[in-house]
Design an enzyme around this catalytic site. Structure first.
Site, PDB file in Angstrom:
ATOM      1  N   GLN A  27     -22.208  21.671  33.120  1.00 15.85           N
ATOM      2  CA  GLN A  27     -22.285  20.503  35.005  1.00 15.85           C
ATOM      3  C   GLN A  27     -22.814  21.448  35.627  1.00 15.85           C
ATOM      4  O   GLN A  27     -23.437  21.706  36.344  1.00 15.85           O
ATOM      5  CB  GLN A  27     -20.750  20.203  35.296  1.00 15.85           C
ATOM      6  CG  GLN A  27     -20.632  19.638  34.458  1.00 15.85           C
ATOM      7  CD  GLN A  27     -18.749  19.003  35.740  1.00 15.85           C
ATOM      8  OE1 GLN A  27     -18.254  19.897  36.292  1.00 15.85           O
ATOM      9  NE2 GLN A  27     -18.659  18.142  34.712  1.00 15.85           N
ATOM     10  N   TYR A  54     -15.744  24.057  24.119  1.00 15.53           N
ATOM     11  CA  TYR A  54     -16.463  24.065  25.611  1.00 15.53           C
ATOM     12  C   TYR A  54     -17.932  23.780  25.529  1.00 15.53           C
ATOM     13  O   TYR A  54     -18.435  24.678  25.426  1.00 15.53           O
ATOM     14  CB  TYR A  54     -15.628  24.310  26.481  1.00 15.53           C
ATOM     15  CG  TYR A  54     -14.808  23.821  26.754  1.00 15.53           C
ATOM     16  CD1 TYR A  54     -13.790  23.225  26.536  1.00 15.53           C
ATOM     17  CD2 TYR A  54     -13.284  25.226  27.868  1.00 15.53           C
ATOM     18  CE1 TYR A  54     -12.267  22.791  26.641  1.00 15.53           C
ATOM     19  CE2 TYR A  54     -12.120  24.991  28.233  1.00 15.53           C
ATOM     20  CZ  TYR A  54     -11.609  23.564  27.792  1.00 15.53           C
ATOM     21  OH  TYR A  54     -10.339  23.796  27.447  1.00 15.53           O
ATOM     22  N   SER A 208      -5.306  20.481  35.437  1.00 10.18           N
ATOM     23  CA  SER A 208      -6.134  19.737  35.861  1.00 10.18           C
ATOM     24  C   SER A 208      -4.610  19.362  36.581  1.00 10.18           C
ATOM     25  O   SER A 208      -4.138  18.902  36.888  1.00 10.18           O
ATOM     26  CB  SER A 208      -6.070  18.778  34.848  1.00 10.18           C
ATOM     27  OG  SER A 208      -6.348  17.256  35.783  1.00 10.18           O
TER      28      SER A 208
END
Length: 338
Positions: A27, A54, A208
């Site tokens: 990202q 990842y 999260s």
């Protein structure tokens, strides 16, 4: 920054831990990722969590480069093994928790991270197709070789954790952590996983805590997601966040703002502080796409939320909270991945 012991071990970790899922190697540009890691260090974060899968290994490489030159003994570096990783075409053994894959994966992770060992090596999922005895023996050999100091699991069911803990004790190694999803909105570990871990001496390292950013309050009911937000990321982020993107949930999240303001916090900081009120949680994993996000997140460290405000949070969120413990087992893949 405050620190907590991980499980019943003597290892202390920063209660805000920096994680680079969905960010490093994908990202955000590498220079921004490095700036985020350095911001974490400046804020007192010493614990960094990643995984080989990842960005297909790139996240480990970026984290290793960002930490280069830091005193290794002052850091706690965690990574994981399970999912398929490697250049195409992948072989049948490039996944899972077989001895072959684990012994190869740890060496690849250490090379990418630029370190001789990781402090915690975690099974990223339970492998139903490899005998647990084989997996735990491989973990034991990795620990005895000095390539990992402790072991952990991620998204394992209570019975899986109990069986692994028993084998770890027989093998003389320390299984000290569980890494599940956990937030105000996603509480499925509370009925069964947390009690088992308390009994056995494992802590939670939760991912999260902001429910994929929903608990930051940036998503407004009846409005499209902000440009560039995780909910617009078709490379993976949007799929994870969609379960929370209902007008009912988003409206309730907006109602958390007055509670956060009473504690002089943002709603994002309140969300991180909330998971840290659970005494079985050793750390909240937070990521960042900008250094200033790290600086803001760490303000949740050390916050104590009064019981009355915790009750108000429950009242606001009501039946928007997911608590079904049966969902834990759904994290275990039901077929071989390759």
């Amino acid at each position: 920054m405050e620190f907590r012991y991980l499980g019943n071990s003597g290892l202390q970790i920063s209660e805000i831990t920096y994680g680079n899922w969905l960010t490093h190697g994908s990202q955000v540009e590498n220079d921004v990722a490095t700036a985020c890691v350095h911001a974490a260090l400046d804020c007192g974060i010493t614990t960094f969590d990643t995984a080989d899968v990842y960005a297909n290994g790139a996240a480990e490489e970026v984290l290793g480069a960002a930490l280069k030159g830091q005193r290794r003994e002052s850091l706690e570096i965690f990574t994981k093994v399970y999912w398929p990783v490697g250049p195409a075409p992948l072989g049948k053994n490039d996944t899972g928790l077989s001895r072959k894959h684990m012994m190869e994966a740890i060496d690849s992770s250490l090379r990418r991270l630029g370190t001789d060992y990781v402090d915690l090596y975690q099974a990223h999922r339970y492998d139903s197709f490899t005998p647990l005895e084989e997996t735990m023996q491989a973990f034991a050999d990795i620990v005895r070789a000095g390539k990992a100091l402790y072991i952990g699991v991620s998204e394992w069911a209570p019975d899986q954790i109990r069986q692994a803990h028993g084998l770890a004790r027989q093998l003389g190694i320390s299984l000290i952590s569980s890494q599940p999803q956990y937030s105000m909105l996603w509480r499925i570990i509370e009925p069964e996983v947390v009690p088992v871990c308390r009994e056995l001496g494992l802590s939670q390292i939760v991912w999260s805590p902001m429910a994929q950013g929903v608990l930051s309050g940036k998503y407004q009911p009846g409005q499209p997601p902000p440009a560039g937000s995780r909910a617009t990321d078709e490379k993976g982020g949007a799929n994870f966040v969609k379960r929370f993107m209902t007008d009912d949930v988003l409206t309730r999240v907006q109602q958390l703002r007055p509670i956060a303001e009473e504690l002089d916090l943002t709603t994002a900081q309140l969300a991180i502080a909330w998971v840290l009120q659970n005494d079985n949680v050793a750390a909240a994993l937070v990521g960042a796409s900008r250094p200033e996000q790290v600086t803001e997140n760490v303000k949740a460290s050390g916050v104590r939320i009064p019981a009355e405000l915790l009750s108000r949070v429950d009242g606001v969120l009501g039946d928007a909270v997911t608590t079904d413990p049966a969902l834990v087992a759904k994290s275990t893949p039901t077929q071989r991945l390759l």
